[in-house]
Motif scaffolding. Structure first.
Motif, PDB file in Angstrom:
ATOM      1  N   ALA A 106       0.837  -1.198   0.000  1.00  0.00           N
ATOM      2  CA  ALA A 106       0.000   0.000   0.000  1.00  0.00           C
ATOM      3  C   ALA A 106       0.870   1.245   0.000  1.00  0.00           C
ATOM      4  O   ALA A 106       1.966   1.255   0.579  1.00  0.00           O
ATOM      5  CB  ALA A 106      -0.899   0.005   1.233  1.00  0.00           C
ATOM      6  N   LEU A 107       0.405   2.293  -0.682  1.00  0.00           N
ATOM      7  CA  LEU A 107       1.093   3.572  -0.574  1.00  0.00           C
ATOM      8  C   LEU A 107       1.033   4.004   0.891  1.00  0.00           C
ATOM      9  O   LEU A 107      -0.005   3.911   1.543  1.00  0.00           O
ATOM     10  CB  LEU A 107       0.435   4.609  -1.475  1.00  0.00           C
ATOM     11  CG  LEU A 107       0.550   4.355  -2.980  1.00  0.00           C
ATOM     12  CD1 LEU A 107      -0.124   5.484  -3.763  1.00  0.00           C
ATOM     13  CD2 LEU A 107       2.007   4.224  -3.408  1.00  0.00           C
ATOM     14  N   GLY A 108       2.143   4.453   1.416  1.00  0.00           N
ATOM     15  CA  GLY A 108       2.227   4.796   2.826  1.00  0.00           C
ATOM     16  C   GLY A 108       2.709   3.663   3.697  1.00  0.00           C
ATOM     17  O   GLY A 108       2.905   3.851   4.906  1.00  0.00           O
ATOM     18  N   ALA A 109       2.902   2.473   3.115  1.00  0.00           N
ATOM     19  CA  ALA A 109       3.389   1.328   3.892  1.00  0.00           C
ATOM     20  C   ALA A 109       4.822   1.561   4.345  1.00  0.00           C
ATOM     21  O   ALA A 109       5.599   2.269   3.694  1.00  0.00           O
ATOM     22  CB  ALA A 109       3.306   0.054   3.058  1.00  0.00           C
ATOM     23  N   SER A 110       5.182   0.942   5.461  1.00  0.00           N
ATOM     24  CA  SER A 110       6.543   1.018   5.982  1.00  0.00           C
ATOM     25  C   SER A 110       7.326  -0.232   5.584  1.00  0.00           C
ATOM     26  O   SER A 110       6.849  -1.346   5.777  1.00  0.00           O
ATOM     27  CB  SER A 110       6.526   1.137   7.506  1.00  0.00           C
ATOM     28  OG  SER A 110       5.943   2.349   7.917  1.00  0.00           O
ATOM     29  N   ILE A 111       8.513  -0.021   5.035  1.00  0.00           N
ATOM     30  CA  ILE A 111       9.420  -1.116   4.692  1.00  0.00           C
ATOM     31  C   ILE A 111      10.798  -0.738   5.214  1.00  0.00           C
ATOM     32  O   ILE A 111      11.255   0.395   5.032  1.00  0.00           O
ATOM     33  CB  ILE A 111       9.467  -1.362   3.173  1.00  0.00           C
ATOM     34  CG1 ILE A 111       8.086  -1.802   2.659  1.00  0.00           C
ATOM     35  CG2 ILE A 111      10.513  -2.424   2.830  1.00  0.00           C
ATOM     36  CD1 ILE A 111       8.027  -2.018   1.149  1.00  0.00           C
ATOM     37  N   ALA A 112      11.452  -1.685   5.886  1.00  0.00           N
ATOM     38  CA  ALA A 112      12.805  -1.443   6.380  1.00  0.00           C
ATOM     39  C   ALA A 112      13.801  -1.688   5.259  1.00  0.00           C
ATOM     40  O   ALA A 112      13.755  -2.719   4.587  1.00  0.00           O
ATOM     41  CB  ALA A 112      13.109  -2.335   7.573  1.00  0.00           C
ATOM     42  N   HIS A 113      14.699  -0.717   5.061  1.00  0.00           N
ATOM     43  CA  HIS A 113      15.744  -0.794   4.043  1.00  0.00           C
ATOM     44  C   HIS A 113      17.091  -0.772   4.751  1.00  0.00           C
ATOM     45  O   HIS A 113      17.472   0.253   5.320  1.00  0.00           O
ATOM     46  CB  HIS A 113      15.659   0.403   3.092  1.00  0.00           C
ATOM     47  CG  HIS A 113      14.378   0.493   2.327  1.00  0.00           C
ATOM     48  ND1 HIS A 113      13.167   0.778   2.932  1.00  0.00           N
ATOM     49  CD2 HIS A 113      14.117   0.339   1.001  1.00  0.00           C
ATOM     50  CE1 HIS A 113      12.223   0.804   2.020  1.00  0.00           C
ATOM     51  NE2 HIS A 113      12.775   0.529   0.841  1.00  0.00           N
ATOM     52  N   ALA A 114      17.794  -1.924   4.757  1.00  0.00           N
ATOM     53  CA  ALA A 114      19.055  -2.033   5.496  1.00  0.00           C
ATOM     54  C   ALA A 114      18.869  -1.551   6.929  1.00  0.00           C
ATOM     55  O   ALA A 114      19.759  -0.932   7.513  1.00  0.00           O
ATOM     56  CB  ALA A 114      20.167  -1.255   4.795  1.00  0.00           C
TER      57      ALA A 114
END
Length: 201
Positions: free
Chosen positions: A35-43
């Protein structure tokens, strides 16, 4: 919240912008599930999805990063084509396979030694001095978004043992001496240290 269990290894396909940097990431996720606005951890750094689309058998999505995040993490050194560890936010009821991770990077460490011991890789990381008191032998730490157990500690560094599976499915297996990594100390260790400051003498 996250668990430090990497769910995909993505690739940076485009970088744009100056003060606020925009990164487009290719990943094997289904675009319809993001979803737009979703949180994803990047490194290990929690970022918000601002755009997305289908790409081959997976997807691409875009995140925007502030100057402070670029300064305080390794993200400011990212280049097009770089691989990146990804983890989607923990949903209620899912298995907690690693440890509780907030996605807020506490500091940047430096890889000062790498040893191959059979199928294992031993990494020695030097953290910022202010994080030393939160790192304990057999405690948990997040390194570039990966939940790991601290194998040993010294006055100014700590050791990690990387199993073959982790080396293959994350970016840790490719790290070389001098590399910088995002660190998030164990949330419980941080609270325990804070409580000890107020303990009666």
């Amino acid at each position: 919240m996250f668990t430090g269990i990497v769910t995909a290894k993505g690739r940076i396909r485009a970088i744009s912008g100056q003060n606020v940097r925009r990164f487009e990431i290719e990943a094997p996720y289904d675009a319809d599930t993001i979803a737009l606005g979703a949180s994803i951890a990047h490194a290990g750094a929690c970022l918000t999805v601002v755009d997305k689309g289908a790409s081959g058998e997976g997807c691409w999505f875009a995140v925007e990063i502030s100057p402070e995040t670029l300064r305080l993490t390794t993200l400011g050194g990212w280049r097009e084509g770089d691989p990146v560890n990804l983890e989607r936010a923990l949903a209620m009821g899912e298995e907690l396979g690693g440890h509780l991770v907030t996605g807020h990077v506490d500091g940047v460490g430096e890889l000062v030694e790498r040893r191959d011991e059979g199928e294992w890789i031993v990494l020695t990381v030097r953290p910022p001095a202010e994080l030393n008191r939160f790192i304990a032998r057999k405690g948990s730490i997040t390194v570039d978004g990966v939940s790991l157990t601290v194998n040993d500690v010294t006055a100014d560094s700590f050791d990690l043992m990387i199993i073959p599976h982790t080396a293959e499915v994350t970016t840790l297996g490719a790290l070389q001496i001098g590399a910088h990594v995002n660190l998030e100390v164990d949330l419980m260790a941080r609270y325990a240290a804070r409580l000890s400051e107020f303990s009666p003498a």
